[in-house]
Design a protein around this motif. Structure first.
Motif, mmCIF file in Angstrom:
data_model
loop_
_atom_site.group_PDB
_atom_site.id
_atom_site.type_symbol
_atom_site.label_atom_id
_atom_site.label_comp_id
_atom_site.label_asym_id
_atom_site.label_seq_id
_atom_site.Cartn_x
_atom_site.Cartn_y
_atom_site.Cartn_z
ATOM 1 N N GLU A 24 0.923 -1.480 -0.209
ATOM 2 C CA GLU A 24 -0.173 0.243 -0.218
ATOM 3 C C GLU A 24 0.709 1.475 0.366
ATOM 4 O OE1 GLU A 24 -3.738 -0.973 2.514
ATOM 5 O OE2 GLU A 24 -1.586 -1.379 3.320
ATOM 6 N N HIS A 25 0.707 1.954 -1.090
ATOM 7 C CA HIS A 25 1.716 3.504 -0.809
ATOM 8 C C HIS A 25 0.202 5.044 -1.362
ATOM 9 C CE1 HIS A 25 2.390 3.442 -5.294
ATOM 10 N NE2 HIS A 25 1.096 2.893 -5.281
ATOM 11 N N ILE A 26 0.939 6.273 -0.670
ATOM 12 C CA ILE A 26 0.439 7.263 -1.328
ATOM 13 C C ILE A 26 1.016 8.166 -0.913
ATOM 14 C CG2 ILE A 26 0.256 7.329 1.273
ATOM 15 C CD1 ILE A 26 -2.889 8.745 0.692
ATOM 16 N N VAL A 27 1.055 9.132 -2.549
ATOM 17 C CA VAL A 27 1.455 10.399 -2.436
ATOM 18 C C VAL A 27 0.953 11.332 -1.937
ATOM 19 C CG1 VAL A 27 2.851 11.557 -3.896
ATOM 20 C CG2 VAL A 27 3.135 9.373 -4.935
ATOM 21 N N LEU A 28 2.033 12.004 -1.351
ATOM 22 C CA LEU A 28 1.238 13.581 -0.857
ATOM 23 C C LEU A 28 1.440 14.851 -1.788
ATOM 24 C CD1 LEU A 28 0.869 12.693 3.316
ATOM 25 C CD2 LEU A 28 -0.933 12.415 1.279
ATOM 26 N N GLY A 29 1.312 15.548 -1.964
ATOM 27 C CA GLY A 29 1.667 16.829 -2.975
ATOM 28 C C GLY A 29 0.862 16.875 -4.029
ATOM 29 N N LYS A 30 1.004 17.802 -4.757
ATOM 30 C CA LYS A 30 0.373 17.745 -6.238
ATOM 31 C C LYS A 30 1.070 17.185 -7.602
ATOM 32 C CE LYS A 30 -2.010 21.932 -4.649
ATOM 33 N NZ LYS A 30 -3.247 22.615 -4.926
ATOM 34 N N ASN A 31 0.126 17.148 -7.833
ATOM 35 C CA ASN A 31 -0.294 16.235 -9.312
ATOM 36 C C ASN A 31 1.617 16.762 -10.700
ATOM 37 O OD1 ASN A 31 0.298 13.867 -10.119
ATOM 38 N ND2 ASN A 31 -2.085 14.353 -11.808
ATOM 39 N N LYS A 32 2.058 17.490 -10.189
ATOM 40 C CA LYS A 32 3.412 17.442 -10.953
ATOM 41 C C LYS A 32 3.606 16.439 -10.954
ATOM 42 C CE LYS A 32 6.302 22.305 -11.357
ATOM 43 N NZ LYS A 32 7.155 22.647 -10.654
ATOM 44 N N PHE A 33 4.544 17.491 -12.542
ATOM 45 C CA PHE A 33 4.874 15.341 -13.442
ATOM 46 C C PHE A 33 4.361 14.384 -13.238
ATOM 47 C CE2 PHE A 33 8.203 18.756 -12.158
ATOM 48 C CZ PHE A 33 8.360 19.420 -13.205
ATOM 49 N N ASN A 34 2.350 14.321 -12.836
ATOM 50 C CA ASN A 34 2.312 13.059 -12.851
ATOM 51 C C ASN A 34 2.690 12.343 -11.981
ATOM 52 O OD1 ASN A 34 0.851 13.183 -15.258
ATOM 53 N ND2 ASN A 34 2.166 12.700 -16.256
ATOM 54 N N VAL A 35 3.565 13.062 -10.526
ATOM 55 C CA VAL A 35 3.989 11.905 -9.635
ATOM 56 C C VAL A 35 2.874 11.247 -9.204
ATOM 57 C CG1 VAL A 35 3.638 13.838 -7.993
ATOM 58 C CG2 VAL A 35 6.423 12.149 -7.749
ATOM 59 N N VAL A 36 1.994 11.917 -8.980
ATOM 60 C CA VAL A 36 0.756 11.561 -8.279
ATOM 61 C C VAL A 36 0.041 10.515 -9.214
ATOM 62 C CG1 VAL A 36 -1.584 11.559 -7.029
ATOM 63 C CG2 VAL A 36 0.417 13.063 -6.389
ATOM 64 N N SER A 37 -0.517 10.647 -9.604
ATOM 65 C CA SER A 37 -0.751 9.917 -10.975
ATOM 66 C C SER A 37 -0.145 8.558 -11.632
ATOM 67 C CB SER A 37 -1.987 10.572 -11.935
ATOM 68 O OG SER A 37 -0.383 11.526 -12.961
ATOM 69 N N GLY A 38 0.702 8.909 -11.594
ATOM 70 C CA GLY A 38 1.860 8.164 -12.018
ATOM 71 C C GLY A 38 1.500 6.671 -10.996
ATOM 72 N N PHE A 40 12.947 -3.611 -6.291
ATOM 73 C CA PHE A 40 11.648 -4.802 -5.230
ATOM 74 C C PHE A 40 13.201 -5.841 -4.573
ATOM 75 C CE2 PHE A 40 9.070 -2.678 -8.588
ATOM 76 C CZ PHE A 40 7.140 -2.694 -7.429
ATOM 77 N N GLY A 41 12.351 -6.783 -3.905
ATOM 78 C CA GLY A 41 13.668 -8.153 -3.846
ATOM 79 C C GLY A 41 14.214 -8.598 -5.151
ATOM 80 N N ASP A 42 13.904 -8.661 -5.856
ATOM 81 C CA ASP A 42 13.971 -9.419 -7.059
ATOM 82 C C ASP A 42 14.852 -8.575 -8.100
ATOM 83 O OD1 ASP A 42 12.557 -7.346 -8.370
ATOM 84 O OD2 ASP A 42 11.253 -9.585 -9.540
ATOM 85 N N GLY A 43 15.476 -7.088 -7.481
ATOM 86 C CA GLY A 43 16.356 -6.379 -8.799
ATOM 87 C C GLY A 43 16.153 -5.557 -9.369
ATOM 88 N N LYS A 44 14.293 -5.966 -9.815
ATOM 89 C CA LYS A 44 13.246 -4.951 -10.687
ATOM 90 C C LYS A 44 14.117 -3.498 -9.943
ATOM 91 C CE LYS A 44 9.671 -4.125 -13.023
ATOM 92 N NZ LYS A 44 8.017 -4.505 -13.554
ATOM 93 N N LEU A 45 14.239 -2.341 -10.611
ATOM 94 C CA LEU A 45 14.047 -0.956 -10.558
ATOM 95 C C LEU A 45 12.339 -0.066 -10.899
ATOM 96 C CD1 LEU A 45 14.485 1.802 -8.442
ATOM 97 C CD2 LEU A 45 16.439 1.407 -10.076
ATOM 98 N N ILE A 46 11.742 0.745 -10.126
ATOM 99 C CA ILE A 46 10.872 1.676 -11.479
ATOM 100 C C ILE A 46 10.165 2.876 -11.224
ATOM 101 C CG2 ILE A 46 9.521 -0.757 -11.284
ATOM 102 C CD1 ILE A 46 7.094 0.726 -9.375
ATOM 103 N N ALA A 47 10.283 3.554 -11.784
ATOM 104 C CA ALA A 47 10.302 4.677 -10.986
ATOM 105 C C ALA A 47 9.027 5.236 -11.575
ATOM 106 C CB ALA A 47 11.039 5.512 -11.474
ATOM 107 N N TRP A 48 8.646 7.185 -11.605
ATOM 108 C CA TRP A 48 7.515 7.784 -12.161
ATOM 109 C C TRP A 48 7.871 9.176 -11.750
ATOM 110 C CZ3 TRP A 48 6.395 4.153 -8.692
ATOM 111 C CH2 TRP A 48 6.077 5.077 -6.843
ATOM 112 N N GLY A 49 7.106 10.427 -12.051
ATOM 113 C CA GLY A 49 7.788 11.546 -12.256
ATOM 114 C C GLY A 49 8.345 11.945 -13.603
ATOM 115 N N ARG A 50 9.099 12.977 -12.992
ATOM 116 C CA ARG A 50 9.840 13.829 -14.049
ATOM 117 C C ARG A 50 10.826 13.134 -14.702
ATOM 118 N NH1 ARG A 50 12.649 19.894 -13.317
ATOM 119 N NH2 ARG A 50 12.863 20.673 -15.331
ATOM 120 N N ASP A 51 10.636 13.297 -16.231
ATOM 121 C CA ASP A 51 11.149 12.984 -17.040
ATOM 122 C C ASP A 51 11.741 13.374 -18.456
ATOM 123 O OD1 ASP A 51 9.010 12.421 -18.234
ATOM 124 O OD2 ASP A 51 9.567 9.812 -18.050
ATOM 125 N N ALA A 52 11.796 14.494 -18.024
ATOM 126 C CA ALA A 52 11.974 15.535 -18.876
ATOM 127 C C ALA A 52 13.328 15.748 -19.247
ATOM 128 C CB ALA A 52 10.803 16.795 -19.394
#
Length: 358
Positions: free
Chosen positions: A222-236, A258-270
């Motif tokens: 479970e997780h949550i992002v607190l803040g404005k949705n700038k760079f889709n950091v909430v909706s992404g 993650f434990g298997d070594g996979k890395l994910i990310a979201w937010g500003r990617d420009a």
């Protein structure tokens, strides 16, 4: 066995623990009194660095103009080698120009908060124009107050702090103008205040420049992002991060390992690709203000992101691929002697502890 710390990146105020220089582009091994085998966490402000050990000692280096490292050393503008600052600390964190410590008293089931330095948004525990004069008898650190339960995690953004308590409550203070402390708080929050309406029990927190990211147990994700949705950091954000191992944030993006070594990310990617294509499985990661430092499952030290200040290591071998100081779409492999045991990253700074067998 011999452990050594290597540092590289921005060092205009000596925040790498070596004499000040604008850029340190190649890792430099430093010798200091820090017990490297006991190092637990590295926390950074704009131009200062904190090293926290397993036994609760804190060492610091960098800018001290606002007293963010050692308010009792009035007139000492810089600390350019890591110096022991305080002991008996459970957690440490830093905003741009302040430092906060938390001590836990199990008998009282309370956590005491000490803070020094300055801030634009009340993160130092008082209004900009009011000097904080409250001290606990026998302590040299300004005392902000107590939290009602034991703290299990503590994080800071550029202008705000967040503490996660054992009972699942979360308290924050500092800048709240962009909902980084929840929707019920706004403007400047100068005292630790409970953040309402978190729909699960968080166990970890990290902060970006203007957001807060809270996660629950890895079994549920479970997780949550607190803040404005700038760079889709909430909706992404994905529906959950079940199985997460470690979390981190740049100023504008969130990373989950993650434990298997996979890395994910979201937010500003420009500016730079958050995840390079064909990234190998990752064992450790440290996320700076605009770069990633990582150790692969096969032990290689790599980095990518905004490398202008040398924080991604020596880029001379990959210079033809670097555009506008961005290591983007690939990673830079950093060669160091020994086995990498620990990594840390701050405001354009990188720290590595290597274990070198005799």
């Amino acid at each position: 066995m011999s452990r050594r710390m290597y540092v590289f990146g921005s060092n205009g105020e000596g925040q790498l623990g070596i004499p000040a220089a604008d850029i340190v582009a190649s890792p430099i091994g430093i010798l200091n009194a820090v017990p490297l085998s006991e190092l637990r966490a590295i926390r950074s402000g704009d131009n200062h660095t904190l090293l926290l050990t397993n036994n609760g000692e804190v060492y610091g280096a960098g800018d001290n103009r606002k007293g963010q490292l050692a308010p009792e050393l009035e007139g000492e503008e810089r600390i350019v080698t890591f110096r022991r600052l305080i002991g008996n600390i459970a957690f440490a964190a830093a905003t741009c120009e302040s430092t906060a410590y938390i001590t836990t008293h199990e008998e009282a089931s309370q956590s005491q908060l000490f803070i020094q330095g300055s801030g634009q948004w009340g993160e130092s525990g008082h209004d900009d124009n009011i000097s904080l004069q409250a001290f606990v008898e026998g302590e040299q650190w300004p005392f902000l107050g107590s939290l009602p339960d034991t703290v299990i995690d503590f994080a800071a953004g550029v202008w705000h702090y967040v503490a996660v308590l054992e009972d699942g409550s979360v308290y924050g203070w500092g800048k709240a103008r962009l909902s980084q402390l929840g929707h019920s708080l706004s403007g400047k929050v100068t005292t630790p205040t409970r953040i309402e309406n978190i729909p699960f029990k968080p166990v970890r927190a990290i902060c970006g420049k203007d957001f807060t990211y809270l996660v629950g147990e890895p079994s549920t994700g479970e997780h949550i992002v607190l803040g404005k949705n700038k760079f889709n950091v909430v909706s992404g954000a994905p529906p959950n991060v079940k199985g997460w191992k470690h979390i981190g944030a740049t100023w504008h993006a969130i990373f989950v390992l993650f434990g298997d070594g996979k890395l994910i990310a979201w937010g500003r990617d420009a500016m730079w690709d958050l995840i390079p294509p064909k990234l190998p499985p990752i064992d450790k990661m440290a996320i700076g203000s605009e770069h990633v430092l990582a150790v692969t499952k096969d032990g290689k030290l790599i980095s990518w992101g905004w490398g202008k200040h040398g924080n991604c290591g020596d880029l001379s071998k990959v210079q033809e691929r670097v555009k506008n100081d961005m290591v983007s779409g690939f990673w830079n492999e950093i060669d160091l002697p020994g086995t990498v045991e620990f990594i840390g990253a701050g405001f354009c700074t990188s720290f590595v502890i290597s274990n070198q067998s005799a």
